[in-house]
Design a protein around this motif. Structure first.
Motif, PDB file in Angstrom:
ATOM      1  N   GLY A 154     -44.516  17.063  38.941  1.00 42.29           N
ATOM      2  CA  GLY A 154     -43.493  18.030  38.563  1.00 42.29           C
ATOM      3  C   GLY A 154     -43.939  17.276  36.911  1.00 42.29           C
ATOM      4  N   LEU A 155     -43.419  15.543  36.640  1.00 44.91           N
ATOM      5  CA  LEU A 155     -43.620  15.285  35.450  1.00 44.91           C
ATOM      6  C   LEU A 155     -45.262  15.324  34.539  1.00 44.91           C
ATOM      7  N   ALA A 156     -46.323  15.257  35.053  1.00 39.80           N
ATOM      8  CA  ALA A 156     -47.275  15.313  34.455  1.00 39.80           C
ATOM      9  C   ALA A 156     -47.855  16.370  34.364  1.00 39.80           C
ATOM     10  N   ARG A 157     -47.694  17.570  35.008  1.00 40.21           N
ATOM     11  CA  ARG A 157     -47.205  19.050  34.414  1.00 40.21           C
ATOM     12  C   ARG A 157     -46.642  19.815  33.350  1.00 40.21           C
ATOM     13  N   GLY A 158     -45.799  18.311  32.730  1.00 36.43           N
ATOM     14  CA  GLY A 158     -44.617  18.466  31.618  1.00 36.43           C
ATOM     15  C   GLY A 158     -43.092  19.214  32.141  1.00 36.43           C
ATOM     16  N   ALA A 159     -42.905  19.049  32.952  1.00 39.91           N
ATOM     17  CA  ALA A 159     -40.604  18.819  33.306  1.00 39.91           C
ATOM     18  C   ALA A 159     -40.430  18.089  32.199  1.00 39.91           C
ATOM     19  N   ASP A 160     -39.573  18.075  31.992  1.00 38.68           N
ATOM     20  CA  ASP A 160     -38.600  17.349  31.165  1.00 38.68           C
ATOM     21  C   ASP A 160     -37.822  16.531  31.811  1.00 38.68           C
ATOM     22  N   TRP A 161     -37.653  16.637  33.333  1.00 43.03           N
ATOM     23  CA  TRP A 161     -37.280  15.967  33.997  1.00 43.03           C
ATOM     24  C   TRP A 161     -37.537  16.693  35.852  1.00 43.03           C
ATOM     25  N   VAL A 162     -36.550  16.134  36.564  1.00 45.32           N
ATOM     26  CA  VAL A 162     -37.027  16.601  37.952  1.00 45.32           C
ATOM     27  C   VAL A 162     -35.457  16.440  38.868  1.00 45.32           C
ATOM     28  N   SER A 163     -35.045  17.456  39.136  1.00 43.52           N
ATOM     29  CA  SER A 163     -34.349  16.764  40.438  1.00 43.52           C
ATOM     30  C   SER A 163     -33.626  17.810  41.517  1.00 43.52           C
ATOM     31  N   LEU A 164     -32.756  17.069  42.446  1.00 43.24           N
ATOM     32  CA  LEU A 164     -32.571  17.475  43.428  1.00 43.24           C
ATOM     33  C   LEU A 164     -31.112  17.500  44.046  1.00 43.24           C
ATOM     34  N   GLY A 165     -30.980  18.456  44.865  1.00 39.91           N
ATOM     35  CA  GLY A 165     -29.654  18.147  45.623  1.00 39.91           C
ATOM     36  C   GLY A 165     -29.194  18.066  47.213  1.00 39.91           C
ATOM     37  N   ILE A 166     -28.565  16.971  46.803  1.00 37.80           N
ATOM     38  CA  ILE A 166     -27.739  16.425  48.561  1.00 37.80           C
ATOM     39  C   ILE A 166     -26.369  16.363  49.063  1.00 37.80           C
ATOM     40  N   TYR A 167     -26.403  17.495  50.043  1.00 33.82           N
ATOM     41  CA  TYR A 167     -24.903  17.288  50.517  1.00 33.82           C
ATOM     42  C   TYR A 167     -24.179  15.804  50.341  1.00 33.82           C
ATOM     43  N   ALA A 168     -22.884  16.149  50.085  1.00 33.12           N
ATOM     44  CA  ALA A 168     -22.330  14.653  49.837  1.00 33.12           C
ATOM     45  C   ALA A 168     -22.567  13.009  51.084  1.00 33.12           C
ATOM     46  N   GLU A 169     -22.826  14.322  52.104  1.00 34.64           N
ATOM     47  CA  GLU A 169     -22.150  12.758  53.781  1.00 34.64           C
ATOM     48  C   GLU A 169     -23.502  12.419  53.308  1.00 34.64           C
ATOM     49  N   ASN A 170     -24.561  12.999  53.130  1.00 35.87           N
ATOM     50  CA  ASN A 170     -25.482  11.980  53.671  1.00 35.87           C
ATOM     51  C   ASN A 170     -26.311  10.879  52.797  1.00 35.87           C
ATOM     52  N   ASP A 171     -25.747  10.047  53.134  1.00 35.72           N
ATOM     53  CA  ASP A 171     -25.582   8.603  52.458  1.00 35.72           C
ATOM     54  C   ASP A 171     -27.205   8.356  52.495  1.00 35.72           C
TER      55      ASP A 171
END
Length: 266
Positions: free
Chosen positions: A219-236
């Protein structure tokens, strides 16, 4: 603290106008009603199923904004809301949820990275590559069904941009995908990762970390400003994995939905 400003539709005040979580989906908020204090912002956008509310910033100020929203909705006899997300530290009053006709749903974290992580070392015989989303969709769906049935990610969906897979002995045993989101400016973009799945018999070999690193670097190589993701809070475990790769937790949120909901919104 009190409401300091009611902004024009879609106008997000500083410092929240540089908040990556809001920037990534700012097109969704273009017609939102925006209320703000110096330390928090509340966005309210309509949908066919009900208003979607999103609060960011200081929990105390966000509470002030939500209580003011509750008073407004009671005064105007507004329809029930569809969804609310707010800072996790906020102690949500029952009266606000009653007014919105919502109940507590999942807690989640939003993480982001803007630099390429190191590539994990994998055992011999592991092959990592980008998948052909059209030709290999059926096998991706099967891995998701087996290893991450809660996920709503779909390689054939829109706006998916890339899916990567890990193979052992030519068998697809792990997948991870990315969808396109907005970036820091109107001309830029970011990637949001979703749908990580590694079948049970292939776990414990670092494939999840390797897939995350590969997709992030792509993603960054293709020019994305950043890469994000989300997780459930209990997934330590997932949080530790992503933080080891360099992801930073930028939001800790609670969500609230109708009692009929079985999955969170995107």
């Amino acid at each position: 603290a009190g409401v300091l400003a009611v902004m024009s539709a879609g106008v997000i005040p500083p410092p929240f106008d540089s908040d990556r979580l809001l920037l990534a989906e700012r097109a969704d908020w273009a017609q939102a009603r925006v209320c703000a204090t110096a330390r928090a912002v509340l966005l309210v956008r309509p949908s066919l199923q009900g208003d979607i509310l999103f609060a960011r910033g200081d929990a105390s100020d966000a509470l002030d904004l939500l209580e003011a929203e509750g008073r407004l909705r009671r005064r105007t006899a507004a329809e029930p809301a569809l969804w609310l997300s707010a800072p996790r530290l906020l102690d949500m009053p029952a009266q606000v949820l009653d007014t919105l006709s919502l109940t507590a749903f999942p807690q989640w974290d939003w993480l982001s990275i803007a630099h390429a992580p190191a590539t994990p070392v994998l055992r011999a015989g592991v092959v990592m590559r980008e998948l052909d989303r059209a030709a290999e969709a059926s096998v991706v769906h099967e891995v998701l069904r087996r290893a991450n049935p809660r996920s709503t990610a779909d390689p054939l969906g829109d706006p998916e941009v890339a899916w990567w897979g890990s193979f052992l002995d030519e068998e697809l045993v792990g997948v991870f995908g990315a969808r396109l989101e907005q970036g820091g400016s109107d001309a830029s973009f970011s990637w949001h990762l979703h749908g990580l799945a590694v079948v049970e018999e292939a776990r414990g070999q670092g494939l999840g970390a390797a897939l995350t690193a590969a997709l992030t670097r792509e993603g960054l190589a293709r020019g994305a400003d950043w890469v994000s993701l989300g997780i459930y809070a209990e997934n330590d475990g997932a949080r530790r994995l992503y933080q080891r790769l360099g992801f930073e937790v930028l939001a800790e949120m609670s969500s609230y939905g109708p009692t009929s909901a079985t999955r969170p919104l995107k």
